[in-house]
Design a protein around this motif. Structure first.
Motif, PDB file in Angstrom:
ATOM      1  N   SER A 136       0.952  -1.250  -0.057  1.00  0.00           N
ATOM      2  CA  SER A 136      -0.090  -0.250   0.069  1.00  0.00           C
ATOM      3  C   SER A 136       0.741   1.358   0.090  1.00  0.00           C
ATOM      4  CB  SER A 136      -0.862  -0.090   1.252  1.00  0.00           C
ATOM      5  OG  SER A 136      -0.025   0.115   2.476  1.00  0.00           O
ATOM      6  N   GLY A 137       0.265   2.226  -0.044  1.00  0.00           N
ATOM      7  CA  GLY A 137       0.976   3.704  -0.159  1.00  0.00           C
ATOM      8  C   GLY A 137       1.507   4.062   1.346  1.00  0.00           C
ATOM      9  N   ALA A 138       0.561   3.910   2.184  1.00  0.00           N
ATOM     10  CA  ALA A 138       1.278   4.218   3.579  1.00  0.00           C
ATOM     11  C   ALA A 138       2.507   3.230   4.039  1.00  0.00           C
ATOM     12  CB  ALA A 138       0.165   3.846   4.577  1.00  0.00           C
ATOM     13  N   GLU A 139       2.478   2.011   3.565  1.00  0.00           N
ATOM     14  CA  GLU A 139       3.500   1.242   3.837  1.00  0.00           C
ATOM     15  C   GLU A 139       4.629   1.545   3.140  1.00  0.00           C
ATOM     16  OE1 GLU A 139       3.372  -3.387   3.470  1.00  0.00           O
ATOM     17  OE2 GLU A 139       1.227  -2.885   3.596  1.00  0.00           O
ATOM     18  N   SER A 169      -0.263  18.150   3.407  1.00  0.00           N
ATOM     19  CA  SER A 169       0.213  16.800   2.589  1.00  0.00           C
ATOM     20  C   SER A 169      -0.655  15.427   3.151  1.00  0.00           C
ATOM     21  CB  SER A 169       1.683  16.277   3.142  1.00  0.00           C
ATOM     22  OG  SER A 169       1.639  16.165   4.593  1.00  0.00           O
ATOM     23  N   PHE A 170      -0.680  14.518   2.356  1.00  0.00           N
ATOM     24  CA  PHE A 170      -1.204  13.374   2.893  1.00  0.00           C
ATOM     25  C   PHE A 170      -0.253  12.092   2.526  1.00  0.00           C
ATOM     26  CE2 PHE A 170      -3.628   9.435   2.390  1.00  0.00           C
ATOM     27  CZ  PHE A 170      -4.452   9.426   3.446  1.00  0.00           C
ATOM     28  N   HIS A 171       0.271  11.332   3.449  1.00  0.00           N
ATOM     29  CA  HIS A 171       0.939  10.279   3.469  1.00  0.00           C
ATOM     30  C   HIS A 171       0.419   8.861   3.643  1.00  0.00           C
ATOM     31  CE1 HIS A 171       3.911  13.296   1.841  1.00  0.00           C
ATOM     32  NE2 HIS A 171       3.767  13.866   2.947  1.00  0.00           N
ATOM     33  N   GLY A 172      -0.862   8.703   4.487  1.00  0.00           N
ATOM     34  CA  GLY A 172      -1.391   7.626   4.635  1.00  0.00           C
ATOM     35  C   GLY A 172      -1.722   7.576   6.226  1.00  0.00           C
ATOM     36  N   VAL A 188       8.264  15.071   0.569  1.00  0.00           N
ATOM     37  CA  VAL A 188       7.075  15.715  -0.125  1.00  0.00           C
ATOM     38  C   VAL A 188       6.306  15.326  -1.073  1.00  0.00           C
ATOM     39  CG1 VAL A 188       8.977  16.921  -1.556  1.00  0.00           C
ATOM     40  CG2 VAL A 188       7.147  18.228  -1.040  1.00  0.00           C
ATOM     41  N   GLU A 189       5.132  15.855  -1.505  1.00  0.00           N
ATOM     42  CA  GLU A 189       4.334  15.271  -2.686  1.00  0.00           C
ATOM     43  C   GLU A 189       4.791  16.419  -3.799  1.00  0.00           C
ATOM     44  OE1 GLU A 189      -0.128  14.264  -1.799  1.00  0.00           O
ATOM     45  OE2 GLU A 189       0.887  15.142  -0.095  1.00  0.00           O
ATOM     46  N   PRO A 190       5.252  15.914  -5.066  1.00  0.00           N
ATOM     47  CA  PRO A 190       5.744  16.874  -6.085  1.00  0.00           C
ATOM     48  C   PRO A 190       4.290  17.513  -6.500  1.00  0.00           C
ATOM     49  CG  PRO A 190       6.793  14.886  -6.258  1.00  0.00           C
ATOM     50  CD  PRO A 190       5.820  14.697  -5.196  1.00  0.00           C
ATOM     51  N   PHE A 197      10.129  11.812  -2.340  1.00  0.00           N
ATOM     52  CA  PHE A 197       9.266  12.327  -3.023  1.00  0.00           C
ATOM     53  C   PHE A 197       7.982  11.278  -2.940  1.00  0.00           C
ATOM     54  CE2 PHE A 197      11.330  15.404  -6.534  1.00  0.00           C
ATOM     55  CZ  PHE A 197      11.429  16.207  -5.386  1.00  0.00           C
ATOM     56  N   ASP A 198       7.169  11.542  -2.481  1.00  0.00           N
ATOM     57  CA  ASP A 198       5.773  10.819  -2.558  1.00  0.00           C
ATOM     58  C   ASP A 198       5.080  10.879  -3.817  1.00  0.00           C
ATOM     59  OD1 ASP A 198       3.366   9.412  -2.051  1.00  0.00           O
ATOM     60  OD2 ASP A 198       3.077  10.314   0.128  1.00  0.00           O
ATOM     61  N   GLU A 199       5.167   9.873  -4.739  1.00  0.00           N
ATOM     62  CA  GLU A 199       4.385  10.047  -5.755  1.00  0.00           C
ATOM     63  C   GLU A 199       3.499   8.903  -5.935  1.00  0.00           C
ATOM     64  OE1 GLU A 199       6.016  10.849  -9.643  1.00  0.00           O
ATOM     65  OE2 GLU A 199       7.575  12.505  -8.811  1.00  0.00           O
ATOM     66  N   ILE A 200       2.840   8.780  -4.622  1.00  0.00           N
ATOM     67  CA  ILE A 200       1.843   7.618  -4.721  1.00  0.00           C
ATOM     68  C   ILE A 200       0.719   8.005  -5.725  1.00  0.00           C
ATOM     69  CG2 ILE A 200       0.070   6.598  -3.121  1.00  0.00           C
ATOM     70  CD1 ILE A 200       2.556   6.497  -1.229  1.00  0.00           C
ATOM     71  N   GLN A 201       0.127   9.305  -5.522  1.00  0.00           N
ATOM     72  CA  GLN A 201      -0.999   9.693  -6.202  1.00  0.00           C
ATOM     73  C   GLN A 201      -0.460  10.378  -7.437  1.00  0.00           C
ATOM     74  OE1 GLN A 201      -5.146  12.472  -5.607  1.00  0.00           O
ATOM     75  NE2 GLN A 201      -3.841  11.762  -3.866  1.00  0.00           N
ATOM     76  N   CYS A 202       0.814  11.188  -7.791  1.00  0.00           N
ATOM     77  CA  CYS A 202       0.895  12.136  -8.823  1.00  0.00           C
ATOM     78  C   CYS A 202       1.860  11.252  -9.987  1.00  0.00           C
ATOM     79  CB  CYS A 202       1.421  13.259  -8.394  1.00  0.00           C
ATOM     80  SG  CYS A 202       2.978  13.276  -7.459  1.00  0.00           S
ATOM     81  N   ALA A 232       2.397   3.837  -5.305  1.00  0.00           N
ATOM     82  CA  ALA A 232       1.600   2.835  -4.920  1.00  0.00           C
ATOM     83  C   ALA A 232       0.131   2.951  -6.173  1.00  0.00           C
ATOM     84  CB  ALA A 232       0.817   2.870  -3.481  1.00  0.00           C
ATOM     85  N   LYS A 233      -0.927   3.283  -5.386  1.00  0.00           N
ATOM     86  CA  LYS A 233      -2.128   3.531  -6.279  1.00  0.00           C
ATOM     87  C   LYS A 233      -2.232   2.837  -7.448  1.00  0.00           C
ATOM     88  CE  LYS A 233      -4.333   6.940  -3.520  1.00  0.00           C
ATOM     89  NZ  LYS A 233      -3.642   7.928  -2.327  1.00  0.00           N
ATOM     90  N   ALA A 234      -1.511   3.869  -8.615  1.00  0.00           N
ATOM     91  CA  ALA A 234      -1.716   3.430 -10.132  1.00  0.00           C
ATOM     92  C   ALA A 234      -0.896   2.197 -10.442  1.00  0.00           C
ATOM     93  CB  ALA A 234      -1.657   4.578 -11.088  1.00  0.00           C
TER      94      ALA A 234
HETATM   95  C1  LIG Z   1      -3.233   7.717  -0.961  1.00  0.00           C
HETATM   96  C2  LIG Z   1      -1.896   8.349  -0.707  1.00  0.00           C
HETATM   97  C3  LIG Z   1      -1.221   7.530   0.124  1.00  0.00           C
HETATM   98  C4  LIG Z   1      -1.828   6.386   1.146  1.00  0.00           C
HETATM   99  O1  LIG Z   1      -1.594   5.298   0.379  1.00  0.00           O
HETATM  100  P1  LIG Z   1      -2.502   4.105   0.820  1.00  0.00           P
HETATM  101  O2  LIG Z   1      -2.510   3.065  -0.082  1.00  0.00           O
HETATM  102  O3  LIG Z   1      -4.076   4.608   1.169  1.00  0.00           O
HETATM  103  O4  LIG Z   1      -1.882   3.596   2.178  1.00  0.00           O
HETATM  104  C5  LIG Z   1       0.334   8.284   0.730  1.00  0.00           C
HETATM  105  N1  LIG Z   1       0.590   9.131  -0.094  1.00  0.00           N
HETATM  106  C6  LIG Z   1      -0.031   9.783  -0.997  1.00  0.00           C
HETATM  107  C7  LIG Z   1       0.295  10.953  -1.885  1.00  0.00           C
HETATM  108  C8  LIG Z   1      -1.390   9.395  -1.450  1.00  0.00           C
HETATM  109  O5  LIG Z   1      -2.134  10.102  -2.286  1.00  0.00           O
END
Ligand SMILES: *Cc1c(COP(=O)(O)O)cnc(C)c1O
Length: 421
Positions: free
Chosen positions: A104-107, A155-158, A207-209, A240-245, A269-271
């Motif tokens: 997952s992203g948080a992990e 920010s959002f990181h999980g 940081v999220e870009p 860089f947290d690119e989980i969403q972007c 993560a995500k995509a």
């Molecule tokens: C969604 C998200 C997370 C967390 O991902 P999960 O899979 O829900 O744990 C972390 N960082 C960013 C930028 C996100 O958008």
């Protein structure tokens, strides 16, 4: 089961952690979803950006079917071919030399935080300093951790403890303190605030870009290069947290490629899994070297099924040049959204985002607009209370964008008309 029975059952037996909309999807294809009652929706949420290829892309479905019939899981006690192949695909196309996989992203964020701290700890040890010797002056007061991380407001990181601690949104923290010590939260885009928050204990910047959940915030010019320069100067790890972007949504394979800077570590993560759960931590060789056997692990991380799905997803993203498509259709979507300012005056305040990560700040809370769109067959999401977030799959067509914008316009007209004068 009908929508009503699904909702009723869940209400009784699921923990009440989500404010769910009254839809129970059972089937999807491309940009379209069907619910338990057979109603069709245009999906501009894409499983919160996870379904980059839309629902049930044939390449992903086939890869999952094939892998499921061969081998699902063995653990990382053994070597896993699709995991190594997936890592190779990612490192060949990025700044990174090595990958670690999780679920997952948080992990992935947890892994990145641990890697950054371990790197700093190894350096301190090599310099003959005990970890507390590099801490700030007020360690005894308990307010300074030996290795600090700077992260950002909005920010959002999980939701796990480390990722949550680095998430700069107080409403997510309430009731869960004490959080992980040593995370300093400062305003996004503010290099001076980063300098003020820094101490001899600082070891990383996370940081999220482009900020996703925080309202589609694109960094001001110079911000990411400025962070890179500070990290270089002080030897901090830039994450860089690119989980969403990441992975094509903003118009480049990796979002940071828009800004001419490379991180030391990146989370994905995500995509990545095309709808199957998987996360990744990528790092340059010298940074990844901080991890030794036993330092970090995940039972399911990089399992054959998730890696096969991810490989199939990435190959489609590349073969169909989806980052370029996201840039082109993102411009189309952005223009169409801006036209709303003329057709529904007073409803929109600001347009933001990059590629197919687009948002509109509304002049009023977004929840009724989400509801109005839903009633008209369009799924959209609202974040940061009044930012309408549009995350269509990267395979979305111009005709689908046109249809979505018709529905959005009608919904805004309806919601605006119902507002108190
Ligand atoms: C969604 C998200 C997370 C967390 O991902 P999960 O899979 O829900 O744990 C972390 N960082 C960013 C930028 C996100 O958008």
């Amino acid at each position: 089961m009908t929508t009503e029975t699904v909702i009723e059952l869940g209400r009784r037996v699921l923990m009440n952690t989500y404010g769910r909309l009254p839809v129970a999807p059972v089937r999807g294809q491309g940009s379209r979803l069907w619910d338990a009652d057979g109603r069709e929706y245009l999906d501009f949420v894409s499983g919160l950006a996870a379904n980059a290829l839309g629902h049930c892309h044939p390449a992903v479905v086939e890869a999952v079917r094939e892998q499921a019939g061969r081998l699902l899981h063995v653990s990382n006690l053994y070597h896993i071919a699709p995991q190594a192949e997936l890592a190779a695909w990612l490192v060949e196309r990025s700044f990174a030399d090595r990958a670690f996989f999780c679920n997952s992203g948080a992990e992935a964020v947890e892994g990145a935080l641990k890697l950054a701290r371990k790197r700093a700890w190894r350096r301190a040890r090599a310099a003959g300093k005990a970890p507390d010797a590099v801490a700030g002056p007020d360690t005894s007061a308990g307010s300074r951790a030996p290795f600090e991380v700077i992260a950002f407001h909005k920010s959002f990181h999980g939701r796990t403890y480390g990722a949550l601690s680095a998430t700069g949104q107080p409403r997510y923290h309430q009731g869960f303190e004490p959080l992980l010590p040593g995370i300093r939260l400062v305003p996004y885009g503010d290099l001076d605030a980063v300098a003020r928050a820094a101490s001899p204990a600082t070891c990383a910047v996370l940081v999220e870009p482009v900020q996703g959940e925080g309202g589609l915030n694109v960094p001001p010019p110079g911000f990411l290069p400025g962070l890179r320069a500070m990290c270089d100067r002080h030897g901090w790890t830039l994450v860089f947290d690119e989980i969403q972007c990441g992975l094509g949504r903003t118009g480049r394979l990796f979002c940071h490629q828009h800004f001419g800077v490379e991180p030391d570590v990146m989370t994905l993560a995500k995509a990545l899994g095309g709808g199957v759960a998987i996360g990744a931590v990528l790092a340059r060789e010298d940074v990844a070297a901080a991890f030794e056997p036993g330092d970090h692990a995940s039972t399911f991380g990089g399992n054959p099924l998730a890696c096969a799905a991810a490989l199939a997803t990435l190959r489609v993203i590349e073969a169909e040049t989806l980052p370029e498509r996201a840039a082109r259709l993102g411009a189309y979507l952005s223009d169409a959204l801006r036209a709303l300012a003329r057709t529904v005056p007073g409803a929109t305040i600001e347009f933001r985002g990059l590629g197919l990560l687009q948002g509109v700040r509304l002049a009023f809370p977004g929840a009724p607009v989400v509801q109005a769109c839903l009633e008209r067959g369009l799924l959209v999401n609202c974040t940061d209370t009044d930012v309408l977030r549009l995350l269509p799959p990267l395979v979305v067509t111009e005709a689908e964008i046109d249809r979505a914008l018709e529905i959005l316009e009608a919904s805004l007209v309806a919601v605006t008309a119902a507002l108190p004068a």
